[in-house]
Design an enzyme around this catalytic site. Structure first.
Site, PDB file in Angstrom:
ATOM      1  NE  ARG A  60      33.127   5.409   7.740  1.00 18.63           N
ATOM      2  CZ  ARG A  60      32.924   4.131   8.048  1.00 18.63           C
ATOM      3  NH1 ARG A  60      32.412   3.294   7.158  1.00 18.63           N
ATOM      4  NH2 ARG A  60      33.235   3.666   9.243  1.00 18.63           N
ATOM      5  CE  LYS A 201      37.627   7.522   7.336  1.00 15.30           C
ATOM      6  NZ  LYS A 201      39.046   7.418   7.743  1.00 15.30           N
ATOM      7  CG  HIS A 221      41.996   4.191   9.653  1.00 15.48           C
ATOM      8  ND1 HIS A 221      41.073   3.637  10.505  1.00 15.48           N
ATOM      9  CD2 HIS A 221      41.632   5.490   9.516  1.00 15.48           C
ATOM     10  CE1 HIS A 221      40.197   4.558  10.872  1.00 15.48           C
ATOM     11  NE2 HIS A 221      40.515   5.683  10.293  1.00 15.48           N
ATOM     12  CB  SER A 239      35.808   5.988  15.346  1.00 18.52           C
ATOM     13  OG  SER A 239      35.161   7.153  15.754  1.00 18.52           O
ATOM     14  CE  LYS A 243      42.555   6.739  13.773  1.00 20.20           C
ATOM     15  NZ  LYS A 243      42.143   7.842  12.877  1.00 20.20           N
ATOM     16  CB  THR A 244      42.282  12.871  16.318  1.00 21.30           C
ATOM     17  OG1 THR A 244      41.856  12.231  15.117  1.00 21.30           O
ATOM     18  CG2 THR A 244      42.444  14.356  16.051  1.00 21.30           C
ATOM     19  CG  ASP A 258      41.539   9.360   9.561  1.00 20.17           C
ATOM     20  OD1 ASP A 258      41.449   8.582  10.529  1.00 20.17           O
ATOM     21  OD2 ASP A 258      40.750   9.326   8.610  1.00 20.17           O
ATOM     22  NE  ARG A 324      33.696  11.860  12.973  1.00 18.47           N
ATOM     23  CZ  ARG A 324      34.737  11.031  12.974  1.00 18.47           C
ATOM     24  NH1 ARG A 324      35.973  11.498  12.843  1.00 18.47           N
ATOM     25  NH2 ARG A 324      34.558   9.733  13.126  1.00 18.47           N
TER      26      ARG A 324
END
Length: 533
Positions: A60, A201, A221, A239, A243-244, A258, A324
């Site tokens: 981003r 996003k 988030h 990031s 988390k994932t 997410d 990704r």
């Protein structure tokens, strides 16, 4: 909707200002995959996934994200470096240029929706320039049944045109690329960048305004999963904090990885229909669910193949460290039907503290929870960005500042109220360094982090002895099943205890300096959660 079923309905986009375009509407995932290959825009890897390159932008561009400032947003949005205002007239002029640019071209359109809870569903139409960007939206947004498409009315529209370059002097942008949200027109307008995450996003940012302002629902988030007894766990983290990875637990059903909403009915729902996971250093041993999800239907972004093969080298970050994969959530075996959970019982704030100061697990009071939520701390590791030679603190309010249109305390107050009403336990998890800072210490072993989270979820840390951290005041369990006790207190893992004490105070001071901009909005309970530094 079936992945391979051809869809015969055709649509017009003249209402958007797009004239005489050849519109590929609602193509199946396999057709979009094949078209990408035929156009030379992607390569199929050894497991059948589609590998594409997003071009100049591999992430981003926060400085090029704008919100149109008008009667809807003027007094609600927290304007500043994150939420940059854009003039309505400039938007209208740029929008006309983009839609004129798409007229007479071959383009791809898809109807989808976000928010798995039917009470909060938001219909979204996506218009893209490339088939792989359309496939990304098939993966990431929720997929309507064919019967739902006959009378589908989009509420929001996403238009993504990577080859359109803005003229900053005329169009009011900073440079050629842009991502602009218009809450009055209900449009996310993206140009000059092929990074697919801008679409995801963009809609997330829109929901972060719509849900709290109009629906009394907290947008988060976070990732979330559900245990066998119906308890929901929520994982906040920036990031690279896990988390994932940590929410993909074989003993628990995944709600999503997410973006979620926490409703006034005390349910948690996924915004999305897929996952968008980092794949740097991906291995079957450490992240089996994600590794196995990289198959036909998935899209790999900016990865490099091993020489002479179409096998991905996940350790190669020569294009970007932000490699990704996107895939439909059904690529994960153990998912929660309907992507809705009830009865939230545990919240985990994840941080990758490369200073090696924070304990691997600690329990927070409601005030500390609000303080750490508003802080949204992790740390950048030396070498990940040009000029970063030692660990750098990275604070992102609500663990997602770039996507939060409202003032962070608005979200924090909603979270604090829900934590107390639902009697939720809040834990701070450091997936970062132990035994010293980055360069001296080592990364906390993933197996230990998993054991600590499992113990918290199972109530095995409820009756153990706790000690408060001298600087941060957070409660550290002195024992945990299947985890060596000596690693639970970070000071014990440092050879130089005096250096640890010094660095702990320094990190506490960094927290307090960052929080200064929020102090006037924070109540006494939140301020009591601050470090003693």
């Amino acid at each position: 909707m079936n992945n391979n079923t051809p869809f015969t309905k055709s649509i017009s986009l003249t209402n958007l200002g797009i004239e005489n375009a050849k519109i590929h509407y609602q193509l199946s995932a396999s057709t979009l995959h094949e078209m990408t290959l035929a156009l030379g825009q992607g390569i199929e890897n050894s497991t059948g996934a589609l590998a594409i390159n997003t071009g100049t932008f591999t992430g981003r561009s926060p400085e090029d994200r704008f919100i149109v400032k008008d009667s809807v947003t003027e007094n609600e949005v927290w304007w500043g470096k994150v939420n940059i205002p854009f003039e309505p007239a400039k938007f209208d002029a740029l929008y006309k240029k983009v839609t004129a640019y798409l007229s007479n071209k071959e383009i791809f359109a898809r109807d989808s929706y976000v928010c798995a809870d039917p009470n909060y569903r938001l219909n979204v139409r996506v218009v893209t320039e490339t088939p792989w960007a359309n496939l990304f939206c098939y993966n990431m947004f929720l997929r309507p049944e064919e019967s739902e498409l006959e009378n589908f009315t989009p509420e929001w529209t996403v238009i993504c045109v990577p080859s359109f370059m803005a003229d900053p002097a005329v169009d009011g942008t900073r440079q050629a690329n842009f991502a602009i949200l218009n809450f009055s027109k209900k449009v996310a307008l993206i140009g000059g960048t092929g990074y697919t995450g801008e679409m995801k996003k963009g809609i997330f940012s829109a929901l972060n305004f719509i849900l709290p302002v109009d629906k009394n629902t907290l947008p988060m988030h976070c990732s979330a999963n559900v245990g066998d007894n119906g308890d929901t766990a929520i994982f906040f983290g920036l990031s690279g904090t896990g988390k994932t990875t940590l929410s993909a637990d074989p003993k628990r059903k995944l709600i999503g990885d997410d973006e979620h909403g926490w409703t006034s009915e005390n349910t948690v729902f996924n915004f999305e229909g897929g996952c968008y996971a980092k794949v740097v250093n991906l291995s079957e041993e450490n992240e089996p669910d994600i590794f196995r999800a990289v198959r036909k239907g998935a899209i790999l972004e900016n990865v490099v193949f091993k020489k002479g093969t179409n096998e991905v080298d996940y350790e190669d970050v020569s294009i970007t460290p932000n490699t990704r994969v996107s895939y439909p959530i059904e690529h994960i075996d153990n998912i929660q039907p309907g992507s809705i959970g009830k009865n939230p019982k545990n919240i985990f704030f994840l941080t990758a503290d490369s200073f090696g100061i924070l304990p691997p697990i600690s329990r927070l009071t409601p005030g500390q929870a609000a303080y750490h939520f508003i802080s949204g701390y992790t740390a950048k590791v030396a070498g990940t960005e040009a000029g970063v030679t030692e660990p750098q603190p990275n604070f992102s309010a609500c663990f997602g500042a770039p996507f939060m249109p409202l003032h962070p305390t608005r979200y924090a107050e909603m979270l604090s109220k829900k934590i107390q009403e639902a009697d939720v336990k809040v834990w701070l998890i450091n997936t970062g360094w132990t035994g010293g800072a980055y360069g001296t210490g080592s990364r906390m072993k993933l197996k230990y982090t998993r054991e600590m989270i499992t113990a918290a979820l199972n109530g095995q840390l409820d009756a153990v002895h706790y000690k408060n951290h001298v600087v941060f005041g957070i409660a550290i369990p002195q024992s945990c099943p299947n985890v060596p006790s000596e690693i639970l207190n970070p000071r014990n893992t440092w050879d130089d205890k005096e250096l640890y004490d010094k660095k702990a105070i320094e990190l506490g001071q960094k927290f307090n300096a960052n929080f200064a901009k929020f102090e006037e909005f924070a109540n006494d309970e939140i301020m009591a959660g601050a470090p003693n530094a």
